[in-house]
Motif scaffolding. Structure first.
Motif, PDB file in Angstrom:
ATOM      1  N   ILE A 114       0.665  -1.156   0.004  1.00 27.28           N
ATOM      2  CA  ILE A 114       0.010   0.080  -0.014  1.00 27.28           C
ATOM      3  C   ILE A 114       0.874   1.280  -0.104  1.00 27.28           C
ATOM      4  O   ILE A 114       0.828   2.146  -0.842  1.00 27.28           O
ATOM      5  N   SER A 117       2.236   1.469  -3.597  1.00 27.63           N
ATOM      6  CA  SER A 117       1.413   2.250  -4.310  1.00 27.63           C
ATOM      7  C   SER A 117       0.887   3.573  -4.169  1.00 27.63           C
ATOM      8  O   SER A 117       0.942   4.414  -5.217  1.00 27.63           O
ATOM      9  N   ARG A 118       1.117   3.934  -2.888  1.00 27.53           N
ATOM     10  CA  ARG A 118       0.782   5.195  -2.725  1.00 27.53           C
ATOM     11  C   ARG A 118       1.941   6.103  -3.146  1.00 27.53           C
ATOM     12  O   ARG A 118       1.667   7.488  -3.783  1.00 27.53           O
ATOM     13  N   TYR A 121       1.548   6.476  -6.809  1.00 26.70           N
ATOM     14  CA  TYR A 121       0.271   7.294  -7.237  1.00 26.70           C
ATOM     15  C   TYR A 121       1.026   8.857  -7.180  1.00 26.70           C
ATOM     16  O   TYR A 121       0.500   9.581  -8.092  1.00 26.70           O
ATOM     17  N   ASP A 122       1.543   9.064  -5.865  1.00 29.66           N
ATOM     18  CA  ASP A 122       1.651  10.792  -5.765  1.00 29.66           C
ATOM     19  C   ASP A 122       2.757  11.153  -6.722  1.00 29.66           C
ATOM     20  O   ASP A 122       2.741  12.254  -7.022  1.00 29.66           O
ATOM     21  N   ALA A 130      -1.695  15.128   0.126  1.00 29.82           N
ATOM     22  CA  ALA A 130      -1.700  14.761   1.587  1.00 29.82           C
ATOM     23  C   ALA A 130      -2.034  13.262   1.847  1.00 29.82           C
ATOM     24  O   ALA A 130      -2.275  12.492   0.853  1.00 29.82           O
ATOM     25  N   SER A 131      -1.754  13.004   3.238  1.00 28.92           N
ATOM     26  CA  SER A 131      -2.259  11.421   3.434  1.00 28.92           C
ATOM     27  C   SER A 131      -3.806  11.185   3.436  1.00 28.92           C
ATOM     28  O   SER A 131      -4.209  10.376   3.615  1.00 28.92           O
TER      29      SER A 131
ATOM     30  N   HIS B  25      -8.391   4.150   6.209  1.00 29.71           N
ATOM     31  CA  HIS B  25      -8.873   4.394   4.715  1.00 29.71           C
ATOM     32  C   HIS B  25      -9.738   3.688   4.152  1.00 29.71           C
ATOM     33  O   HIS B  25     -10.562   3.818   3.742  1.00 29.71           O
ATOM     34  N   ARG B  69      -5.427   5.023  -5.025  1.00 29.33           N
ATOM     35  CA  ARG B  69      -4.060   5.417  -4.646  1.00 29.33           C
ATOM     36  C   ARG B  69      -3.352   4.370  -3.801  1.00 29.33           C
ATOM     37  O   ARG B  69      -2.250   4.036  -3.778  1.00 29.33           O
ATOM     38  N   ASP B  70      -4.205   3.701  -3.017  1.00 28.62           N
ATOM     39  CA  ASP B  70      -3.817   2.694  -2.217  1.00 28.62           C
ATOM     40  C   ASP B  70      -3.436   1.579  -2.763  1.00 28.62           C
ATOM     41  O   ASP B  70      -3.487   0.463  -2.164  1.00 28.62           O
ATOM     42  N   GLY B  71      -3.699   1.319  -3.990  1.00 27.52           N
ATOM     43  CA  GLY B  71      -3.506   0.074  -4.933  1.00 27.52           C
ATOM     44  C   GLY B  71      -4.616  -0.997  -4.691  1.00 27.52           C
ATOM     45  O   GLY B  71      -4.426  -2.108  -4.831  1.00 27.52           O
ATOM     46  N   MET B  92      -5.187  -7.533  -4.317  1.00 28.20           N
ATOM     47  CA  MET B  92      -4.972  -7.372  -2.763  1.00 28.20           C
ATOM     48  C   MET B  92      -6.617  -6.885  -2.287  1.00 28.20           C
ATOM     49  O   MET B  92      -6.779  -7.401  -1.235  1.00 28.20           O
TER      50      MET B  92
END
Lengths: 131, 131
Positions: A114, A117-118, A121-122, A130-131, B25, B69-71, B92
DNA sequence: CCGGATCCGATCCGATACTG
DNA sequence: CAGTATCGGATCGGATCCGG
Protein backbone atom coordinates in the motif's frame (compact mmCIF):
# COMPACT_ATOMS: atom_id res chain seq x y z
CA UNK A 1 -25.86 -9.53 -20.00
CA UNK A 2 -23.84 -6.49 -19.32
CA UNK A 3 -26.26 -5.37 -16.64
CA UNK A 4 -25.91 -8.44 -14.51
CA UNK A 5 -22.92 -7.29 -12.52
CA UNK A 6 -24.45 -3.93 -11.83
CA UNK A 7 -27.77 -5.46 -10.83
CA UNK A 8 -26.07 -7.84 -8.49
CA UNK A 9 -24.03 -5.04 -6.99
CA UNK A 10 -27.18 -3.04 -6.47
CA UNK A 11 -28.82 -5.86 -4.63
CA UNK A 12 -25.85 -6.50 -2.44
CA UNK A 13 -25.32 -2.91 -1.49
CA UNK A 14 -28.96 -2.04 -1.06
CA UNK A 15 -29.45 -4.94 1.25
CA UNK A 16 -26.37 -3.67 2.98
CA UNK A 17 -27.72 -0.17 3.52
CA UNK A 18 -28.70 -0.62 7.17
CA UNK A 19 -25.56 -2.68 7.42
CA UNK A 20 -23.45 0.28 6.47
CA UNK A 21 -24.91 2.13 9.39
CA UNK A 22 -23.93 -0.68 11.72
CA UNK A 23 -20.48 -0.93 10.25
CA UNK A 24 -19.95 2.80 10.53
CA UNK A 25 -20.35 2.54 14.26
CA UNK A 26 -18.13 -0.46 14.51
CA UNK A 27 -15.51 0.84 12.12
CA UNK A 28 -15.10 4.12 13.93
CA UNK A 29 -11.54 5.29 14.30
CA UNK A 30 -10.99 3.61 17.69
CA UNK A 31 -13.53 0.79 17.84
CA UNK A 32 -11.26 -1.81 16.32
CA UNK A 33 -8.47 -1.02 18.75
CA UNK A 34 -10.77 -1.24 21.72
CA UNK A 35 -12.29 -4.51 20.65
CA UNK A 36 -8.91 -6.02 19.92
CA UNK A 37 -7.58 -4.81 23.25
CA UNK A 38 -10.57 -6.17 25.13
CA UNK A 39 -10.51 -9.51 23.35
CA UNK A 40 -8.36 -11.35 25.87
CA UNK A 41 -10.61 -10.58 28.79
CA UNK A 42 -12.04 -7.83 30.98
CA UNK A 43 -9.99 -4.67 30.80
CA UNK A 44 -10.07 -1.48 32.83
CA UNK A 45 -10.49 2.06 31.61
CA UNK A 46 -6.96 3.15 32.33
CA UNK A 47 -5.53 -0.01 30.84
CA UNK A 48 -7.36 0.74 27.62
CA UNK A 49 -6.15 4.30 27.72
CA UNK A 50 -2.52 3.21 27.92
CA UNK A 51 -2.98 0.25 25.59
CA UNK A 52 -4.28 2.20 22.66
CA UNK A 53 -1.88 5.08 23.04
CA UNK A 54 -2.94 8.01 20.97
CA UNK A 55 -6.55 7.97 22.05
CA UNK A 56 -7.80 10.83 24.20
CA UNK A 57 -9.87 10.28 27.31
CA UNK A 58 -12.78 11.89 25.57
CA UNK A 59 -12.72 9.59 22.56
CA UNK A 60 -12.14 6.55 24.71
CA UNK A 61 -15.21 7.38 26.78
CA UNK A 62 -17.35 8.19 23.77
CA UNK A 63 -16.35 5.06 21.90
CA UNK A 64 -16.87 2.88 24.95
CA UNK A 65 -20.33 4.33 25.43
CA UNK A 66 -21.25 3.67 21.84
CA UNK A 67 -19.97 0.12 21.93
CA UNK A 68 -21.85 -0.44 25.16
CA UNK A 69 -24.99 0.97 23.63
CA UNK A 70 -24.64 -1.31 20.63
CA UNK A 71 -24.38 -4.29 22.94
CA UNK A 72 -20.76 -5.09 22.15
CA UNK A 73 -19.36 -4.23 25.54
CA UNK A 74 -20.56 -4.77 29.08
CA UNK A 75 -19.56 -2.19 31.64
CA UNK A 76 -19.09 -3.42 35.20
CA UNK A 77 -18.58 -0.97 38.04
CA UNK A 78 -17.03 -2.11 41.29
CA UNK A 79 -18.10 0.33 44.03
CA UNK A 80 -14.70 0.42 45.65
CA UNK A 81 -12.34 3.27 46.42
CA UNK A 82 -10.81 4.11 44.12
CA UNK A 83 -13.54 3.09 41.68
CA UNK A 84 -12.86 0.26 39.30
CA UNK A 85 -14.61 -0.25 36.01
CA UNK A 86 -14.15 -3.19 33.72
CA UNK A 87 -15.22 -3.61 30.13
CA UNK A 88 -15.98 -7.04 28.78
CA UNK A 89 -16.76 -8.13 25.25
CA UNK A 90 -20.11 -9.75 24.64
CA UNK A 91 -20.37 -12.96 22.61
CA UNK A 92 -21.51 -10.89 19.66
CA UNK A 93 -18.39 -8.77 19.93
CA UNK A 94 -16.13 -11.77 20.23
CA UNK A 95 -17.48 -12.98 16.92
CA UNK A 96 -16.76 -9.58 15.47
CA UNK A 97 -13.26 -9.73 16.83
CA UNK A 98 -12.47 -12.66 14.58
CA UNK A 99 -13.34 -10.63 11.53
CA UNK A 100 -11.25 -7.79 12.85
CA UNK A 101 -8.34 -10.12 13.34
CA UNK A 102 -8.60 -11.05 9.67
CA UNK A 103 -8.69 -7.37 8.77
CA UNK A 104 -5.66 -6.59 10.88
CA UNK A 105 -3.84 -9.52 9.37
CA UNK A 106 -4.65 -8.23 5.91
CA UNK A 107 -3.39 -4.78 6.80
CA UNK A 108 -0.15 -6.20 8.15
CA UNK A 109 0.48 -8.31 5.10
CA UNK A 110 -0.18 -5.54 2.60
CA UNK A 111 0.79 -2.28 4.22
CA UNK A 112 4.14 -2.37 2.44
CA UNK A 113 2.44 -2.74 -0.92
CA UNK A 114 0.00 0.00 0.00
CA UNK A 115 2.78 2.41 0.91
CA UNK A 116 4.52 1.62 -2.37
CA UNK A 117 1.33 2.16 -4.33
CA UNK A 118 0.75 5.48 -2.64
CA UNK A 119 4.26 6.69 -3.37
CA UNK A 120 3.91 5.75 -7.04
CA UNK A 121 0.50 7.38 -7.29
CA UNK A 122 1.69 10.60 -5.68
CA UNK A 123 4.71 10.79 -7.92
CA UNK A 124 2.76 10.57 -11.15
CA UNK A 125 -0.03 12.86 -9.98
CA UNK A 126 1.85 16.01 -8.92
CA UNK A 127 4.11 15.02 -6.05
CA UNK A 128 2.46 17.14 -3.33
CA UNK A 129 -0.49 15.22 -1.98
CA UNK A 130 -1.64 14.69 1.59
CA UNK A 131 -2.29 11.42 3.39
CA UNK B 1 -0.57 -11.95 37.04
CA UNK B 2 -3.19 -9.30 36.76
CA UNK B 3 -1.04 -7.29 34.37
CA UNK B 4 -0.77 -9.94 31.72
CA UNK B 5 -3.94 -9.10 29.83
CA UNK B 6 -3.07 -5.42 29.75
CA UNK B 7 0.48 -6.11 28.59
CA UNK B 8 -0.77 -8.31 25.80
CA UNK B 9 -3.31 -5.75 24.74
CA UNK B 10 -0.64 -3.08 24.66
CA UNK B 11 1.52 -5.17 22.40
CA UNK B 12 -1.25 -6.00 20.02
CA UNK B 13 -2.49 -2.49 19.63
CA UNK B 14 0.91 -0.84 19.44
CA UNK B 15 1.94 -3.18 16.67
CA UNK B 16 -1.34 -2.23 15.06
CA UNK B 17 -0.72 1.51 15.13
CA UNK B 18 0.31 1.87 11.46
CA UNK B 19 -2.39 -0.68 10.79
CA UNK B 20 -5.05 1.61 12.18
CA UNK B 21 -3.98 4.19 9.63
CA UNK B 22 -4.44 1.68 6.85
CA UNK B 23 -7.78 0.52 8.19
CA UNK B 24 -9.01 4.08 8.54
CA UNK B 25 -8.65 4.50 4.81
CA UNK B 26 -10.26 1.22 4.05
CA UNK B 27 -13.04 1.59 6.61
CA UNK B 28 -14.12 4.97 5.31
CA UNK B 29 -17.83 5.47 5.07
CA UNK B 30 -18.12 4.28 1.47
CA UNK B 31 -15.08 2.08 0.89
CA UNK B 32 -16.76 -1.13 1.91
CA UNK B 33 -19.71 -0.52 -0.38
CA UNK B 34 -17.47 0.21 -3.32
CA UNK B 35 -15.31 -2.83 -2.79
CA UNK B 36 -18.33 -5.07 -2.36
CA UNK B 37 -19.94 -3.61 -5.48
CA UNK B 38 -16.77 -4.05 -7.51
CA UNK B 39 -16.14 -7.58 -6.29
CA UNK B 40 -17.96 -9.33 -9.13
CA UNK B 41 -15.94 -7.69 -11.85
CA UNK B 42 -15.10 -4.38 -13.53
CA UNK B 43 -17.72 -1.76 -12.86
CA UNK B 44 -18.31 1.69 -14.33
CA UNK B 45 -18.56 4.98 -12.54
CA UNK B 46 -22.27 5.47 -13.10
CA UNK B 47 -23.00 1.88 -12.20
CA UNK B 48 -21.31 2.43 -8.89
CA UNK B 49 -23.18 5.64 -8.38
CA UNK B 50 -26.53 3.92 -8.83
CA UNK B 51 -25.48 0.75 -7.03
CA UNK B 52 -24.52 2.40 -3.80
CA UNK B 53 -27.44 4.77 -3.72
CA UNK B 54 -26.93 7.45 -1.14
CA UNK B 55 -23.40 8.30 -2.18
CA UNK B 56 -22.80 11.68 -3.79
CA UNK B 57 -20.75 12.07 -6.93
CA UNK B 58 -18.18 13.91 -4.93
CA UNK B 59 -17.71 11.17 -2.34
CA UNK B 60 -17.71 8.48 -4.98
CA UNK B 61 -14.91 10.23 -6.82
CA UNK B 62 -12.90 10.94 -3.69
CA UNK B 63 -13.24 7.41 -2.38
CA UNK B 64 -12.37 5.92 -5.76
CA UNK B 65 -9.25 8.07 -5.92
CA UNK B 66 -8.15 7.04 -2.49
CA UNK B 67 -8.72 3.36 -3.17
CA UNK B 68 -6.82 3.70 -6.43
CA UNK B 69 -3.98 5.45 -4.65
CA UNK B 70 -3.83 2.69 -2.06
CA UNK B 71 -3.55 0.11 -4.81
CA UNK B 72 -6.93 -1.49 -4.22
CA UNK B 73 -8.52 -0.37 -7.46
CA UNK B 74 -7.30 -0.09 -11.02
CA UNK B 75 -8.82 2.64 -13.14
CA UNK B 76 -9.11 1.94 -16.86
CA UNK B 77 -10.13 4.67 -19.29
CA UNK B 78 -11.49 3.77 -22.72
CA UNK B 79 -10.98 6.78 -25.01
CA UNK B 80 -14.37 6.48 -26.64
CA UNK B 81 -17.27 8.87 -26.95
CA UNK B 82 -18.89 9.01 -24.56
CA UNK B 83 -16.00 8.21 -22.27
CA UNK B 84 -16.03 4.93 -20.41
CA UNK B 85 -14.13 4.24 -17.23
CA UNK B 86 -13.98 0.94 -15.45
CA UNK B 87 -12.79 0.18 -11.96
CA UNK B 88 -11.35 -3.22 -11.15
CA UNK B 89 -10.31 -4.69 -7.84
CA UNK B 90 -6.70 -5.72 -7.46
CA UNK B 91 -5.77 -9.08 -5.97
CA UNK B 92 -5.01 -7.34 -2.71
CA UNK B 93 -8.49 -5.87 -2.68
CA UNK B 94 -10.10 -9.17 -3.50
CA UNK B 95 -8.49 -10.62 -0.42
CA UNK B 96 -9.83 -7.71 1.57
CA UNK B 97 -13.26 -8.33 0.14
CA UNK B 98 -13.40 -11.68 1.84
CA UNK B 99 -12.90 -10.06 5.21
CA UNK B 100 -15.53 -7.50 4.35
CA UNK B 101 -17.95 -10.25 3.44
CA UNK B 102 -17.44 -11.72 6.90
CA UNK B 103 -18.06 -8.29 8.40
CA UNK B 104 -21.21 -7.79 6.39
CA UNK B 105 -22.41 -11.23 7.36
CA UNK B 106 -21.81 -10.39 11.00
CA UNK B 107 -23.72 -7.14 10.68
CA UNK B 108 -26.65 -8.92 9.04
CA UNK B 109 -26.82 -11.59 11.70
CA UNK B 110 -26.66 -9.20 14.61
CA UNK B 111 -28.30 -6.00 13.54
CA UNK B 112 -31.51 -7.02 15.22
CA UNK B 113 -29.73 -7.60 18.52
CA UNK B 114 -27.89 -4.33 18.08
CA UNK B 115 -31.10 -2.40 17.54
CA UNK B 116 -32.62 -4.02 20.60
CA UNK B 117 -29.57 -3.21 22.68
CA UNK B 118 -29.67 0.41 21.56
CA UNK B 119 -33.34 0.78 22.41
CA UNK B 120 -32.76 -0.67 25.87
CA UNK B 121 -29.75 1.55 26.45
CA UNK B 122 -31.55 4.68 25.34
CA UNK B 123 -34.51 3.91 27.53
CA UNK B 124 -32.52 3.55 30.71
CA UNK B 125 -30.24 6.50 29.97
CA UNK B 126 -32.69 9.35 29.39
CA UNK B 127 -34.73 8.42 26.34
CA UNK B 128 -33.54 11.26 24.08
CA UNK B 129 -30.30 10.16 22.48
CA UNK B 130 -29.10 10.48 18.91
CA UNK B 131 -27.90 7.74 16.59
C1' DC C 1 -9.75 6.02 39.02
C1' DC C 2 -13.28 7.12 35.92
C1' DG C 3 -15.41 9.93 33.94
C1' DG C 4 -18.76 14.49 32.26
C1' DA C 5 -18.99 19.36 30.13
C1' DT C 6 -17.39 22.83 27.25
C1' DC C 7 -14.81 25.28 23.76
C1' DC C 8 -12.86 25.25 19.32
C1' DG C 9 -10.15 24.02 15.29
C1' DA C 10 -9.95 20.33 11.68
C1' DT C 11 -12.24 17.36 8.70
C1' DC C 12 -16.02 15.21 6.36
C1' DC C 13 -19.52 15.35 3.31
C1' DG C 14 -23.74 16.88 0.65
C1' DA C 15 -25.62 20.35 -2.59
C1' DT C 16 -24.85 22.77 -6.44
C1' DA C 17 -22.84 24.39 -10.58
C1' DC C 18 -19.67 23.76 -14.40
C1' DT C 19 -16.63 20.93 -18.00
C1' DG C 20 -14.38 17.79 -21.78
C1' DC D 1 -20.35 9.62 -19.24
C1' DA D 2 -17.22 10.88 -15.89
C1' DG D 3 -15.65 13.83 -13.66
C1' DT D 4 -13.83 18.97 -11.16
C1' DA D 5 -14.60 23.23 -8.10
C1' DT D 6 -16.44 25.77 -4.50
C1' DC D 7 -19.37 26.62 -0.57
C1' DG D 8 -21.38 25.78 3.87
C1' DG D 9 -23.30 22.88 7.42
C1' DA D 10 -22.45 18.94 10.30
C1' DT D 11 -19.54 16.03 12.71
C1' DC D 12 -15.10 14.59 14.68
C1' DG D 13 -11.74 14.99 17.87
C1' DG D 14 -8.20 17.20 20.97
C1' DA D 15 -7.44 20.38 25.02
C1' DT D 16 -8.87 21.82 29.18
C1' DC D 17 -11.34 22.16 33.36
C1' DC D 18 -14.40 20.13 36.75
C1' DG D 19 -16.59 16.28 39.80
C1' DG D 20 -17.75 11.78 42.36
Amino acid sequence: MSHSSARLATQVVEEGCPIVEVLDHVAGKWSIGIIVAAAQGPIRFTELERAIEGISRRMLTLTLRRLERDGLLVRTVYPTVPPKVEYTLTDMARELHESFAALVSWAERHRGAIATSRAAYDQEHGGAQAS
